[in-house]
Write a protein that holds these residues in place. Structure first.
Motif, PDB file in Angstrom:
ATOM      1  N   GLN A 231       0.856  -1.192   0.000  1.00  0.00           N
ATOM      2  CA  GLN A 231       0.000   0.000   0.000  1.00  0.00           C
ATOM      3  C   GLN A 231       0.898   1.250   0.000  1.00  0.00           C
ATOM      4  OE1 GLN A 231      -2.629   1.460   3.448  1.00  0.00           O
ATOM      5  NE2 GLN A 231      -4.040   0.246   2.231  1.00  0.00           N
ATOM      6  N   PRO A 232       1.369   1.634  -1.179  1.00  0.00           N
ATOM      7  CA  PRO A 232       2.227   2.834  -1.236  1.00  0.00           C
ATOM      8  C   PRO A 232       1.449   4.068  -0.820  1.00  0.00           C
ATOM      9  CG  PRO A 232       1.591   2.118  -3.441  1.00  0.00           C
ATOM     10  CD  PRO A 232       1.133   1.049  -2.498  1.00  0.00           C
ATOM     11  N   ARG A 233       2.019   4.865   0.055  1.00  0.00           N
ATOM     12  CA  ARG A 233       1.375   6.080   0.553  1.00  0.00           C
ATOM     13  C   ARG A 233       1.949   7.288  -0.168  1.00  0.00           C
ATOM     14  NH1 ARG A 233       2.238   6.595   6.571  1.00  0.00           N
ATOM     15  NH2 ARG A 233       4.352   6.011   5.971  1.00  0.00           N
ATOM     16  N   SER A 234       1.068   8.185  -0.555  1.00  0.00           N
ATOM     17  CA  SER A 234       1.511   9.361  -1.293  1.00  0.00           C
ATOM     18  C   SER A 234       0.507  10.492  -1.101  1.00  0.00           C
ATOM     19  CB  SER A 234       1.646   9.029  -2.783  1.00  0.00           C
ATOM     20  OG  SER A 234       0.385   8.675  -3.328  1.00  0.00           O
ATOM     21  N   TYR A 235       0.931  11.690  -1.452  1.00  0.00           N
ATOM     22  CA  TYR A 235       0.039  12.839  -1.493  1.00  0.00           C
ATOM     23  C   TYR A 235       0.249  13.549  -2.826  1.00  0.00           C
ATOM     24  CZ  TYR A 235       4.277  15.418  -0.168  1.00  0.00           C
ATOM     25  OH  TYR A 235       5.548  15.933  -0.138  1.00  0.00           O
ATOM     26  N   THR A 236      -0.730  14.334  -3.245  1.00  0.00           N
ATOM     27  CA  THR A 236      -0.705  14.976  -4.551  1.00  0.00           C
ATOM     28  C   THR A 236      -0.656  16.490  -4.382  1.00  0.00           C
ATOM     29  OG1 THR A 236      -2.074  13.152  -5.363  1.00  0.00           O
ATOM     30  CG2 THR A 236      -1.820  15.045  -6.815  1.00  0.00           C
ATOM     31  N   VAL A 237       0.103  17.142  -5.253  1.00  0.00           N
ATOM     32  CA  VAL A 237       0.295  18.593  -5.168  1.00  0.00           C
ATOM     33  C   VAL A 237      -0.144  19.244  -6.471  1.00  0.00           C
ATOM     34  CG1 VAL A 237       1.947  20.449  -4.769  1.00  0.00           C
ATOM     35  CG2 VAL A 237       2.238  18.256  -3.614  1.00  0.00           C
ATOM     36  N   PHE A 238      -0.959  20.299  -6.356  1.00  0.00           N
ATOM     37  CA  PHE A 238      -1.399  21.084  -7.503  1.00  0.00           C
ATOM     38  C   PHE A 238      -1.126  22.566  -7.230  1.00  0.00           C
ATOM     39  CE2 PHE A 238      -4.200  17.344  -7.543  1.00  0.00           C
ATOM     40  CZ  PHE A 238      -4.030  16.899  -8.840  1.00  0.00           C
ATOM     41  N   GLY A 239      -1.290  23.361  -8.273  1.00  0.00           N
ATOM     42  CA  GLY A 239      -1.196  24.805  -8.102  1.00  0.00           C
ATOM     43  C   GLY A 239       0.207  25.334  -8.313  1.00  0.00           C
ATOM     44  N   ALA A 240       0.487  26.445  -7.642  1.00  0.00           N
ATOM     45  CA  ALA A 240       1.726  27.186  -7.857  1.00  0.00           C
ATOM     46  C   ALA A 240       2.838  26.697  -6.949  1.00  0.00           C
ATOM     47  CB  ALA A 240       1.479  28.671  -7.649  1.00  0.00           C
TER      48      ALA A 240
ATOM     49  N   THR B 257       2.345  16.908  -9.122  1.00  0.00           N
ATOM     50  CA  THR B 257       2.958  15.588  -9.009  1.00  0.00           C
ATOM     51  C   THR B 257       2.368  14.808  -7.847  1.00  0.00           C
ATOM     52  OG1 THR B 257       5.071  14.421  -8.727  1.00  0.00           O
ATOM     53  CG2 THR B 257       4.798  16.469  -7.522  1.00  0.00           C
ATOM     54  N   GLU B 258       2.485  13.499  -7.926  1.00  0.00           N
ATOM     55  CA  GLU B 258       2.141  12.612  -6.809  1.00  0.00           C
ATOM     56  C   GLU B 258       3.436  12.270  -6.099  1.00  0.00           C
ATOM     57  OE1 GLU B 258      -0.174   8.383  -5.891  1.00  0.00           O
ATOM     58  OE2 GLU B 258       0.266   8.992  -7.944  1.00  0.00           O
ATOM     59  N   THR B 259       3.519  12.612  -4.833  1.00  0.00           N
ATOM     60  CA  THR B 259       4.768  12.485  -4.081  1.00  0.00           C
ATOM     61  C   THR B 259       4.658  11.346  -3.068  1.00  0.00           C
ATOM     62  OG1 THR B 259       5.096  14.873  -4.280  1.00  0.00           O
ATOM     63  CG2 THR B 259       6.428  13.714  -2.650  1.00  0.00           C
ATOM     64  N   PRO B 260       5.543  10.351  -3.134  1.00  0.00           N
ATOM     65  CA  PRO B 260       5.510   9.260  -2.148  1.00  0.00           C
ATOM     66  C   PRO B 260       6.020   9.717  -0.790  1.00  0.00           C
ATOM     67  CG  PRO B 260       7.367   8.990  -3.629  1.00  0.00           C
ATOM     68  CD  PRO B 260       6.583  10.163  -4.148  1.00  0.00           C
ATOM     69  N   PHE B 261       5.564   9.058   0.266  1.00  0.00           N
ATOM     70  CA  PHE B 261       5.992   9.405   1.614  1.00  0.00           C
ATOM     71  C   PHE B 261       7.483   9.095   1.820  1.00  0.00           C
ATOM     72  CE2 PHE B 261       2.258   9.944   4.691  1.00  0.00           C
ATOM     73  CZ  PHE B 261       1.465  10.522   3.710  1.00  0.00           C
TER      74      PHE B 261
END
Length: 410
Positions: free
Chosen positions: A279-288, A294-298
Motif C-alpha cells: 500500500q504505497p502512501r503518497s500525497y498529490t500537489v497542484f497549483g503554484a 505531481t504525486e509524491t511518495p511518503f
C-alpha cells in the motif's frame, strides 16, 4: 533642409500613431484574454467563494485556518494502533502451551520390567533404544506412537486413559502422566515434547517472501521478528501495510512504524493472523508549487505538512500566493467531531480544507505538528497578480516584434 525636417516629423508622428494603435489593439486583446488565460490552480478568492457557494460545493466542505488548537487536534489524531490490541487485560503468551492439533512425542522411562517394555525383556529394550542399564536396576524406555491432541484438548495414554493436555506445558503434562502411572509401574518418568506445533503458531500472508505458518518460540517473537522469519516484506517498509487480527480485534500500521517505534512492535500471540499488504502512501500537489503537479511518495513512516511542502519546492516565487496553501482531506470522523465540523460524512470520511498562511512565521511551527495522510491533496493558490504577469509576457511577445519591424521600416 526644412523639407527633410518636416518629413522626419511626419514619419515620427506616423510611427507614434502606429505604436499607439498597436498598444490599443493589444490592450483590448489582453483585457479580453484575462479570463481565458490558463492557470495551474485556483486563487485564494476562488477557493473561498466556492466553499460558500452551495451549487459549487455539493460536499459542503468547510475551510478551517490552521491554528494552534487545530494543529493540536490533528497532531493527536492517531490511526488505529496495533499496540491497542496488546492490552493489560490480555495475559502475556509464553508460547510453550500445548493446544488442539499439536502432535506430541511421549517417552516413558521405567525401572525393571515395565508396562511399556517389549516382551523380549527389559535389557533388550534398553539396548534397542541405546540405553544402558543402571547400576542397581535395569531401566527401559519406550516411545509411544505420535499422539495428537484432540479438538477437545485431550489425549489418550495407555494404562492411563484420557488426560487434559491443552493449555498445559509439556513438563506439566509429563508430570500428570507420571502421577497417573504411579502404582502401575516402577518409578515411572515421562518426557513430553511437541513434535508438530500447531497451537503456538502465527499465520503470515500477503506480500512476504515466504508466506505460511510461523512457529513461535519461548523467545516471544515480536511482529517484526515474525515477518522477518517469513522472509521479510517484498516492498519497502513504508509501503508495506501490516494488518494484525487477534481474536475479534484488528490493528494496522506500516512496517516502517514497527521498526521505528518499539512500543508498536508488540509480541506475537499464538493464533495471530498477520497480513502484509502493498500500500504505497503518497500525497498529490497542484497549483503554484515549486515543481509541476505531481504525486509524491511518503518514503518515510511519517511526513509533516511542513515536510510535504518542502519536498515540492514550496510556493513558487513568481506565481504563488503564500497566504493560501490549502490541504484538502477526507478527515477521520473522530477528528472532525473534535473540530466541530457538521459536514455530511462520505464513504471516505469528512471532506475538509485546511488553510495555511505561510506569510505568518508561526505557521511554520504549526505545520511541523500536522501529519500528512495518504491521498491528501495540497493546493498552493495562484497569486491574483499571476494573470497580469502572464499578460505582461503576452504583450511583450506580441508588441516586441511589431516595434522592431516599425522601427526598421522608418
Amino acid at each position: 533642409m526644412r523639407l527633410s525636417s518636416l518629413s522626419y516629423k511626419r514619419r515620427a508622428f506616423n510611427f507614434g500613431r502606429g505604436v499607439v494603435g498597436c498598444f490599443s489593439t493589444v490592450g483590448l486583446f489582453a483585457l479580453a484574454a484575462c479570463n481565458t488565460l490558463p492557470d495551474s490552480g485556483p486563487t485564494e478568492r476562488a477557493v473561498l467563494e466556492t466553499a460558500n457557494n452551495k451549487q459549487l460545493n455539493p460536499l459542503g466542505f468547510h475551510i478551517l485556518p490552521v491554528t494552534p488548537q487545530l494543529a493540536s487536534v490533528l497532531s493527536a489524531e492517531i490511526p488505529p494502533l496495533i499496540s491497542s490490541i496488546d492490552t493489560a487485560a490480555v495475559a502475556p503468551s509464553t508460547n510453550d502451551r500445548i493446544g488442539a492439533g499439536d502432535v506430541l512425542a511421549i517417552t516413558v522411562f521405567e525401572l525393571g520390567s515395565g508396562l511399556f517394555a517389549p516382551s523380549s525383556g527389559a535389557s533388550g529394550a534398553a539396548s534397542a533404544n541405546g540405553l544402558s542399564a543402571g547400576p542397581a536396576a535395569n531401566v527401559t524406555n519406550q516411545n509411544l506412537p505420535p499422539t495428537q491432541v484432540e479438538a477437545d484438548g485431550t489425549i489418550f495414554v495407555p494404562y492411563v486413559g484420557r488426560l487434559r493436555a491443552a493449555g498445559l506445558t509439556p513438563q506439566a503434562l509429563a508430570n500428570n502422566i507420571s502421577n497417573s502411572l504411579a502404582g502401575k509401574s516402577q518409578n515411572p518418568q515421562v518426557m513430553v515434547r511437541i513434535s508438530s506445533d500447531i497451537a503456538n503458531t502465527v499465520i503470515v500472508s500477503g506480500e512476504v517472501h515466504r508466506p505460511g505458518r510461523v512457529v513461535l518460540s519461548t523467545a516471544q517473537e515480536h511482529l517484526s521478528d515474525v515477518i522477518a522469519i517469513a522472509g521479510g516484506a517484498v516492498y519497502s517498509p513504508e509501503d508495506s501495510h501490516i494488518e494484525l487480527v487477534r481474536g475479534d480485534k484488528l490493528g494496522a500500521t506500516d512496517l516502517g512504524t514497527l521498526q521505528s517505534f518499539p512500543q508498536e512492535d508488540i509480541h506475537a500471540h499464538p493464533g495471530d493472523r498477520i497480513h502484509v499488504i502493498y500500500q504505497p502512501r503518497s500525497y498529490t500537489v497542484f497549483g503554484a508549487a515549486g515543481i509541476q503537479a505531481t504525486e509524491t511518495p511518503f518514503k518515510s513512516p511519517h511526513v509533516s505538512l511542513a515536510e510535504a511542502l518542502a519536498r515540492v519546492g514550496g510556493p513558487n516565487d513568481n506565481r504563488a500566493d503564500p497566504n493560501a496553501a490549502f490541504l484538502f482531506r477526507f478527515e477521520d470522523p473522530v477528528a472532525a467531531k473534535a473540530l466541530g465540523l457538521d459536514t455530511p460524512p462520505t464513504p471516505k470520511g469528512i471532506p475538509v480544507v485546511y488553510q495555511l498562511d505561510m506569510m505568518n512565521p508561526s505557521s511554520y511551527f504549526l505545520a511541523q505538528n500536522i501529519p500528512m495522510k495518504t491521498k491528501d491533496v495540497l493546493v498552493i493558490a495562484n497569486a491574483r497578480t499571476n494573470k497580469f504577469y502572464k499578460i505582461d509576457q503576452l504583450i511583450s511577445t506580441l508588441v516586441g516584434p511589431m516595434i522592431t519591424a516599425t522601427y526598421l521600416a522608418r
